[in-house]
Design a protein around this motif. Structure first.
Motif, PDB file in Angstrom:
ATOM      1  N   ASP A  34       0.947  -1.111   0.043  1.00 16.32           N
ATOM      2  CA  ASP A  34      -0.097  -0.046  -0.005  1.00 16.32           C
ATOM      3  C   ASP A  34       0.773   1.178   0.034  1.00 16.32           C
ATOM      4  N   ARG A  35       1.934   1.127   0.833  1.00 17.27           N
ATOM      5  CA  ARG A  35       2.882   2.437   0.773  1.00 17.27           C
ATOM      6  C   ARG A  35       3.585   2.546  -0.215  1.00 17.27           C
ATOM      7  N   GLN A  36       4.014   1.201  -0.809  1.00 11.22           N
ATOM      8  CA  GLN A  36       4.955   1.319  -2.174  1.00 11.22           C
ATOM      9  C   GLN A  36       4.049   2.029  -3.568  1.00 11.22           C
ATOM     10  N   TYR A  37       2.930   1.524  -3.624  1.00  8.56           N
ATOM     11  CA  TYR A  37       2.036   2.207  -4.595  1.00  8.56           C
ATOM     12  C   TYR A  37       1.634   3.659  -4.294  1.00  8.56           C
ATOM     13  N   ALA A  38       1.483   3.801  -3.140  1.00 10.30           N
ATOM     14  CA  ALA A  38       1.233   5.348  -3.093  1.00 10.30           C
ATOM     15  C   ALA A  38       2.545   6.095  -3.245  1.00 10.30           C
ATOM     16  N   THR A  39       3.647   5.793  -2.883  1.00  8.23           N
ATOM     17  CA  THR A  39       5.082   6.432  -3.173  1.00  8.23           C
ATOM     18  C   THR A  39       5.207   6.402  -4.669  1.00  8.23           C
ATOM     19  N   LEU A  40       4.615   5.335  -5.358  1.00  2.00           N
ATOM     20  CA  LEU A  40       4.832   5.414  -6.858  1.00  2.00           C
ATOM     21  C   LEU A  40       4.144   6.501  -7.391  1.00  2.00           C
ATOM     22  N   ALA A  41       2.812   6.392  -7.165  1.00  2.08           N
ATOM     23  CA  ALA A  41       1.906   7.633  -7.673  1.00  2.08           C
ATOM     24  C   ALA A  41       2.339   8.787  -7.336  1.00  2.08           C
ATOM     25  N   HIS A  42       2.981   9.179  -6.244  1.00  5.34           N
ATOM     26  CA  HIS A  42       3.684  10.594  -6.481  1.00  5.34           C
ATOM     27  C   HIS A  42       4.957  10.540  -7.005  1.00  5.34           C
ATOM     28  N   PHE A  43       5.902   9.753  -7.051  1.00  7.46           N
ATOM     29  CA  PHE A  43       7.087   9.992  -7.929  1.00  7.46           C
ATOM     30  C   PHE A  43       6.804   9.799  -9.602  1.00  7.46           C
ATOM     31  N   GLY A  44       5.642   9.189  -9.919  1.00  8.88           N
ATOM     32  CA  GLY A  44       4.981   9.088 -11.232  1.00  8.88           C
ATOM     33  C   GLY A  44       4.725  10.430 -11.515  1.00  8.88           C
ATOM     34  N   GLY A  45       4.557  11.557 -10.859  1.00 11.73           N
ATOM     35  CA  GLY A  45       4.225  12.786 -11.238  1.00 11.73           C
ATOM     36  C   GLY A  45       5.174  13.479 -12.068  1.00 11.73           C
ATOM     37  N   ILE A  46       6.391  13.196 -11.997  1.00  9.23           N
ATOM     38  CA  ILE A  46       7.688  13.410 -12.721  1.00  9.23           C
ATOM     39  C   ILE A  46       7.177  13.278 -14.338  1.00  9.23           C
ATOM     40  N   LEU A  47       6.422  12.105 -14.446  1.00 14.48           N
ATOM     41  CA  LEU A  47       6.133  11.834 -16.033  1.00 14.48           C
ATOM     42  C   LEU A  47       4.423  12.298 -16.342  1.00 14.48           C
ATOM     43  N   ILE A  58      -6.349   1.416 -10.665  1.00 16.13           N
ATOM     44  CA  ILE A  58      -6.105  -0.049 -10.626  1.00 16.13           C
ATOM     45  C   ILE A  58      -6.182  -0.628  -9.171  1.00 16.13           C
ATOM     46  N   PHE A  59      -5.753   0.450  -8.245  1.00 15.87           N
ATOM     47  CA  PHE A  59      -5.482   0.079  -6.785  1.00 15.87           C
ATOM     48  C   PHE A  59      -6.312   0.700  -5.924  1.00 15.87           C
ATOM     49  N   LYS A  60      -7.143   1.669  -6.347  1.00 14.05           N
ATOM     50  CA  LYS A  60      -8.109   2.304  -5.332  1.00 14.05           C
ATOM     51  C   LYS A  60      -9.031   1.464  -4.423  1.00 14.05           C
ATOM     52  N   ASP A  61      -9.385   0.386  -4.966  1.00 15.42           N
ATOM     53  CA  ASP A  61     -10.210  -0.317  -4.133  1.00 15.42           C
ATOM     54  C   ASP A  61      -9.285  -1.452  -3.331  1.00 15.42           C
ATOM     55  N   ARG A  62      -8.175  -1.482  -3.530  1.00 17.38           N
ATOM     56  CA  ARG A  62      -7.282  -2.445  -2.685  1.00 17.38           C
ATOM     57  C   ARG A  62      -6.484  -1.798  -1.635  1.00 17.38           C
ATOM     58  N   GLY A  63      -6.071  -0.651  -1.364  1.00 18.00           N
ATOM     59  CA  GLY A  63      -5.544   0.019  -0.235  1.00 18.00           C
ATOM     60  C   GLY A  63      -5.941   1.292  -0.048  1.00 18.00           C
ATOM     61  N   PRO A  64      -6.280   1.495   1.126  1.00 19.97           N
ATOM     62  CA  PRO A  64      -6.722   2.755   1.582  1.00 19.97           C
ATOM     63  C   PRO A  64      -5.717   3.869   1.227  1.00 19.97           C
ATOM     64  N   PHE A  65      -4.436   3.698   1.576  1.00 20.65           N
ATOM     65  CA  PHE A  65      -3.414   4.680   1.560  1.00 20.65           C
ATOM     66  C   PHE A  65      -3.462   4.893   0.110  1.00 20.65           C
ATOM     67  N   THR A  66      -3.112   3.939  -0.770  1.00 19.78           N
ATOM     68  CA  THR A  66      -2.819   4.020  -2.033  1.00 19.78           C
ATOM     69  C   THR A  66      -3.875   4.915  -2.657  1.00 19.78           C
ATOM     70  N   ALA A  67      -5.311   4.687  -2.424  1.00 20.25           N
ATOM     71  CA  ALA A  67      -6.555   5.263  -2.988  1.00 20.25           C
ATOM     72  C   ALA A  67      -6.250   6.795  -2.555  1.00 20.25           C
ATOM     73  N   GLN A  68      -6.035   7.037  -1.430  1.00 17.35           N
ATOM     74  CA  GLN A  68      -5.956   8.449  -0.890  1.00 17.35           C
ATOM     75  C   GLN A  68      -4.580   9.315  -1.572  1.00 17.35           C
ATOM     76  N   GLU A  69      -3.505   8.530  -1.677  1.00 17.90           N
ATOM     77  CA  GLU A  69      -2.318   9.227  -2.072  1.00 17.90           C
ATOM     78  C   GLU A  69      -2.238   9.367  -3.670  1.00 17.90           C
ATOM     79  N   SER A  70      -2.741   8.436  -4.372  1.00 22.60           N
ATOM     80  CA  SER A  70      -2.804   8.224  -5.682  1.00 22.60           C
ATOM     81  C   SER A  70      -3.942   9.541  -6.196  1.00 22.60           C
ATOM     82  N   LYS A  71      -4.991   9.671  -5.490  1.00 15.21           N
ATOM     83  CA  LYS A  71      -5.798  10.685  -5.653  1.00 15.21           C
ATOM     84  C   LYS A  71      -5.233  11.972  -5.768  1.00 15.21           C
ATOM     85  N   GLU A  72      -4.478  12.081  -4.486  1.00 20.13           N
ATOM     86  CA  GLU A  72      -3.882  13.450  -4.329  1.00 20.13           C
ATOM     87  C   GLU A  72      -2.995  13.773  -5.434  1.00 20.13           C
TER      88      GLU A  72
END
Length: 138
Positions: A34-47, A58-72
């Motif tokens: 969950d933390r890993q995919y949330a981190t990748l969502a932010h680092f992916g902002g470079i692209l 893909i992951f919004k329903d699988r991890g709450p932290f990933t859903a929150q941070e990828s949306k942010e």
């Protein structure tokens, strides 16, 4: 192919179905995933916004932290990416193109700095909120 041919292919004689699909409901993410995919969502902002969009979908329903941070991350990267694309198109114009090329570079530099900072904070397990974010996706 017949079942006999399938058994011979697998070598030990046990029968296996010809197709094994994935379950409709994927398993929830572990805390570290969950933390890993949330981190990748932010680092992916470079692209741009595409990596955070894919991770969100893909992951919004699988991890709450990933859903929150990828949306942010998606809310932060979507408007500047569109602005950067417009600036890039305008940079192709003669005479004033140089100004828009600099604007484009500054937009990408800003996205990169904020995305890396956010990725570092999220990797430490802390939620991150961008100082300026439209939050178009709720």
């Amino acid at each position: 192919m017949s079942n006999t041919a399938d058994r011979q292919q697998h070598g030990r004689g046990e029968s296996q179905p010809p197709f094994e699909g994935t379950p409709a409901n994927a398993l929830p993410l572990t805390a570290s995933e969950d933390r890993q995919y949330a981190t990748l969502a932010h680092f992916g902002g470079i692209l741009g916004f595409i990596p955070s969009l894919l991770i969100f979908l893909i992951f919004k329903d699988r991890g709450p932290f990933t859903a929150q941070e990828s949306k942010e991350a998606l809310n932060f990267t979507l408007p500047p990416t569109i602005l950067a694309l417009v600036a890039w198109l305008l940079s192709l114009m003669p005479v004033i193109g140089g100004v828009f090329a600099v604007v484009n570079a500054l937009i990408w530099l800003t996205i990169t700095v904020f995305s890396v900072n956010a990725g570092i904070q999220v990797n430490r397990g802390r939620p991150y909120r961008y100082p300026v974010n439209l939050r178009l996706i709720r």
